[in-house]
Write an enzyme that holds these catalytic residues in place. Structure first.
Site, PDB file in Angstrom:
ATOM      1  N   TRP A  21       0.841  -1.232  -0.200  1.00 46.04           N
ATOM      2  CA  TRP A  21      -0.065  -0.167  -0.090  1.00 46.04           C
ATOM      3  C   TRP A  21       0.894   0.952  -0.021  1.00 46.04           C
ATOM      4  O   TRP A  21       1.586   1.680   0.943  1.00 46.04           O
ATOM      5  CB  TRP A  21      -1.214  -0.093   1.308  1.00 46.04           C
ATOM      6  CG  TRP A  21      -1.618   1.165   0.718  1.00 46.04           C
ATOM      7  CD1 TRP A  21      -2.327   1.454   0.481  1.00 46.04           C
ATOM      8  CD2 TRP A  21      -1.767   2.042   2.833  1.00 46.04           C
ATOM      9  NE1 TRP A  21      -3.433   2.922   0.748  1.00 46.04           N
ATOM     10  CE2 TRP A  21      -3.105   2.918   2.376  1.00 46.04           C
ATOM     11  CE3 TRP A  21      -1.573   2.006   3.667  1.00 46.04           C
ATOM     12  CZ2 TRP A  21      -3.107   4.289   3.178  1.00 46.04           C
ATOM     13  CZ3 TRP A  21      -1.779   2.984   4.416  1.00 46.04           C
ATOM     14  CH2 TRP A  21      -2.804   3.586   4.678  1.00 46.04           C
ATOM     15  N   GLN A  27       5.398   4.833  -5.377  1.00 45.50           N
ATOM     16  CA  GLN A  27       6.743   5.530  -4.940  1.00 45.50           C
ATOM     17  C   GLN A  27       8.247   4.016  -5.201  1.00 45.50           C
ATOM     18  O   GLN A  27       9.304   4.508  -5.385  1.00 45.50           O
ATOM     19  CB  GLN A  27       6.454   5.186  -3.571  1.00 45.50           C
ATOM     20  CG  GLN A  27       6.069   6.379  -2.753  1.00 45.50           C
ATOM     21  CD  GLN A  27       5.967   6.537  -1.519  1.00 45.50           C
ATOM     22  OE1 GLN A  27       5.653   5.288  -0.186  1.00 45.50           O
ATOM     23  NE2 GLN A  27       6.552   7.263  -0.785  1.00 45.50           N
ATOM     24  N   ASP A  49       0.899  -8.872   0.496  1.00 43.01           N
ATOM     25  CA  ASP A  49      -0.381  -8.306   0.990  1.00 43.01           C
ATOM     26  C   ASP A  49      -0.931  -7.006  -0.110  1.00 43.01           C
ATOM     27  O   ASP A  49      -0.118  -6.282  -0.221  1.00 43.01           O
ATOM     28  CB  ASP A  49      -1.070  -7.218   2.108  1.00 43.01           C
ATOM     29  CG  ASP A  49      -1.956  -7.377   2.391  1.00 43.01           C
ATOM     30  OD1 ASP A  49      -3.434  -7.542   2.405  1.00 43.01           O
ATOM     31  OD2 ASP A  49      -1.475  -5.873   2.642  1.00 43.01           O
ATOM     32  N   TYR A  54      -4.797  -0.285  -4.999  1.00 48.18           N
ATOM     33  CA  TYR A  54      -3.838   0.061  -4.590  1.00 48.18           C
ATOM     34  C   TYR A  54      -3.311   0.188  -5.809  1.00 48.18           C
ATOM     35  O   TYR A  54      -3.166  -0.535  -6.360  1.00 48.18           O
ATOM     36  CB  TYR A  54      -2.695  -1.316  -4.007  1.00 48.18           C
ATOM     37  CG  TYR A  54      -2.948  -1.017  -2.961  1.00 48.18           C
ATOM     38  CD1 TYR A  54      -3.858  -0.338  -1.949  1.00 48.18           C
ATOM     39  CD2 TYR A  54      -2.621  -2.755  -1.483  1.00 48.18           C
ATOM     40  CE1 TYR A  54      -4.186  -0.813   0.025  1.00 48.18           C
ATOM     41  CE2 TYR A  54      -2.599  -3.330  -0.450  1.00 48.18           C
ATOM     42  CZ  TYR A  54      -3.844  -2.299   0.276  1.00 48.18           C
ATOM     43  OH  TYR A  54      -3.852  -2.649   0.961  1.00 48.18           O
ATOM     44  N   TRP A 207      -2.947  -3.571  10.032  1.00 48.35           N
ATOM     45  CA  TRP A 207      -2.640  -2.795   8.744  1.00 48.35           C
ATOM     46  C   TRP A 207      -1.908  -1.293   9.916  1.00 48.35           C
ATOM     47  O   TRP A 207      -2.568  -1.032  10.186  1.00 48.35           O
ATOM     48  CB  TRP A 207      -2.684  -2.688   7.292  1.00 48.35           C
ATOM     49  CG  TRP A 207      -4.462  -1.544   7.608  1.00 48.35           C
ATOM     50  CD1 TRP A 207      -6.085  -2.696   7.975  1.00 48.35           C
ATOM     51  CD2 TRP A 207      -4.908  -0.506   7.720  1.00 48.35           C
ATOM     52  NE1 TRP A 207      -6.501  -1.331   8.384  1.00 48.35           N
ATOM     53  CE2 TRP A 207      -6.257   0.180   7.834  1.00 48.35           C
ATOM     54  CE3 TRP A 207      -4.149   1.055   7.261  1.00 48.35           C
ATOM     55  CZ2 TRP A 207      -7.116   1.157   7.727  1.00 48.35           C
ATOM     56  CZ3 TRP A 207      -4.622   2.484   7.139  1.00 48.35           C
ATOM     57  CH2 TRP A 207      -6.052   1.801   7.672  1.00 48.35           C
ATOM     58  N   SER A 208      -0.882  -0.648   9.239  1.00 43.83           N
ATOM     59  CA  SER A 208      -0.602   0.640  10.100  1.00 43.83           C
ATOM     60  C   SER A 208       0.015   0.263  11.367  1.00 43.83           C
ATOM     61  O   SER A 208      -0.233   1.062  12.044  1.00 43.83           O
ATOM     62  CB  SER A 208      -1.877   2.363   9.628  1.00 43.83           C
ATOM     63  OG  SER A 208      -0.924   2.966   9.282  1.00 43.83           O
ATOM     64  N   PRO A 209       1.162   0.025  11.445  1.00 47.85           N
ATOM     65  CA  PRO A 209       1.221  -0.560  12.944  1.00 47.85           C
ATOM     66  C   PRO A 209       2.066   1.009  13.061  1.00 47.85           C
ATOM     67  O   PRO A 209       1.942   0.730  14.741  1.00 47.85           O
ATOM     68  CB  PRO A 209       2.151  -1.748  12.701  1.00 47.85           C
ATOM     69  CG  PRO A 209       2.903  -1.574  11.581  1.00 47.85           C
ATOM     70  CD  PRO A 209       1.729  -1.128  10.095  1.00 47.85           C
ATOM     71  N   ALA A 211       1.400   3.715  12.441  1.00 44.99           N
ATOM     72  CA  ALA A 211      -0.192   5.014  11.979  1.00 44.99           C
ATOM     73  C   ALA A 211       0.482   5.870  11.360  1.00 44.99           C
ATOM     74  O   ALA A 211       0.915   6.967  10.922  1.00 44.99           O
ATOM     75  CB  ALA A 211       0.139   5.781  13.563  1.00 44.99           C
TER      76      ALA A 211
END
Length: 329
Positions: A21, A27, A49, A54, A207-209, A211
């Site tokens: 993601w 990028q 994942d 995406y 997801w987003s551990p 933040a």
């Protein structure tokens, strides 16, 4: 690497997994993507994942090319896709049987695999009966195109309804949920889903551990020019960091950084290791835009044991956001 069961299933997933993601096709192009996936695989990561949403499928194209060129044995890794945001037309989005099926076939082509190990409903769809979605997932599993299906950011009530439908009609229930989970986002995993772990054996691929980078500490003195919050299309993230709540969280990051410094680790290692102290977390999805970032994040696995009950209590005291223990009747 450590491995954990995906909920009550027999699938063993690496404690850290790798996701695409924001990075792949936005990028990162094929060369660095391939390097990072190779490094992740060599470090023991076995779950990768992805999602149709995406970069409008381009992220899956990059990952699929990397998988093919790396030549991994198909029985040595697991790959996922998610269905919900496929395109602008009514039949290209949501969780109708048609889109769930079409999106699966499209993901198989982009990822260059014959089946998806994990297939997620990326969000709940209020316009489609849950029974229709459960049946569509069951049919894909029966056809051998999907092994495990799950949800992402569904409520406990919606997941429970999916299980009830599956039990009533003899269909395959969801195995896992992919929620956001980090030091600042705890309610779903620790509160809302609490009854589901023992009742249904729910697995979680969080997801987003970090933040969205907040827990790296790099926003403590403003938003760096090369930060994710400055990417086109991520203005919402910039606004989130500059809001009153965002500034309050940044202040707490500074306090957390002091704890990490005392433990002789960077704050992002503390944040990643903290996620793994929760036994309900099956795997923590890492994201990276460069190889050195991925390698550094993987080192956090060695620090989980440093987060003693005393340290965890201190962290709870700083954050003040631990959900209350669920009531048992």
């Amino acid at each position: 690497m450590q491995y954990r069961r995906l909920g009550k299933s027999g699938l063993q997933v690496s404690a850290f997994s790798f996701g695409s993601w924001v990075t792949f096709a936005k990028q990162v192009d094929i060369a660095p993507a391939k390097d990072m996936m190779a490094a992740a695989y060599d470090a023991g990561i076995n779950f990768f994942d992805n999602a149709e949403g995406y970069e409008q499928g381009r992220s899956e194209l990059v990952m699929g090319q990397a998988i093919e060129e790396l030549g991994w044995s198909r029985d040595s890794f697991a790959v996922s896709s998610k269905v919900f945001w496929g395109g602008p037309k009514p039949t290209q989005r949501g969780l109708s049987a048609k889109h769930v099926t079409d999106a699966c076939h499209a993901a198989l082509k982009r990822l260059r695999v014959e089946y998806l190990d994990l297939y997620f409903c990326h969000r709940p769809d209020v316009d489609t009966p849950i029974e229709e979605t459960v049946r569509a997932m069951h049919h894909l599993i029966a056809q051998g195109k999907v092994l495990y299906w799950g949800t992402s950011e569904w409520s406990a009530q919606q997941i429970t309804e999916a299980h009830a439908v599956a039990a009533r009609w003899g269909l395959t229930p969801p195995t896992m949920e992919q929620p956001q989970y980090n030091l600042f986002e705890r309610e779903k995993v620790e509160g809302d889903y609490a009854p589901l772990y023992d009742t249904f054996g729910l697995g979680t691929t969080i997801w987003s551990p970090l933040a969205s980078g907040l827990l790296t500490g790099k926003y403590s003195d403003g938003i760096p020019q090369d930060a994710r919050a400055n990417l086109p299309g991520y203005e919402w993230l910039r606004d989130k960091f500059t809001s009153d709540e965002g500034r309050a969280r940044i202040a707490k990051v500074r306090d957390l950084a002091a704890v990490a410094t005392r433990l002789e680790m960077p704050i992002h290692h503390l944040a990643l290791a903290w996620c793994l102290t929760n036994p309900r977390v099956s795997t923590v999805i890492l994201g990276a835009s460069r190889l050195s970032q991925l390698t550094d994040n993987l080192a956090a696995l060695d620090r989980v044991g440093d987060l003693t009950p005393e340290v965890l209590a201190e962290i709870d005291g700083i954050l003040g956001n631990r959900p209350p223990a669920p009531q048992r009747f």
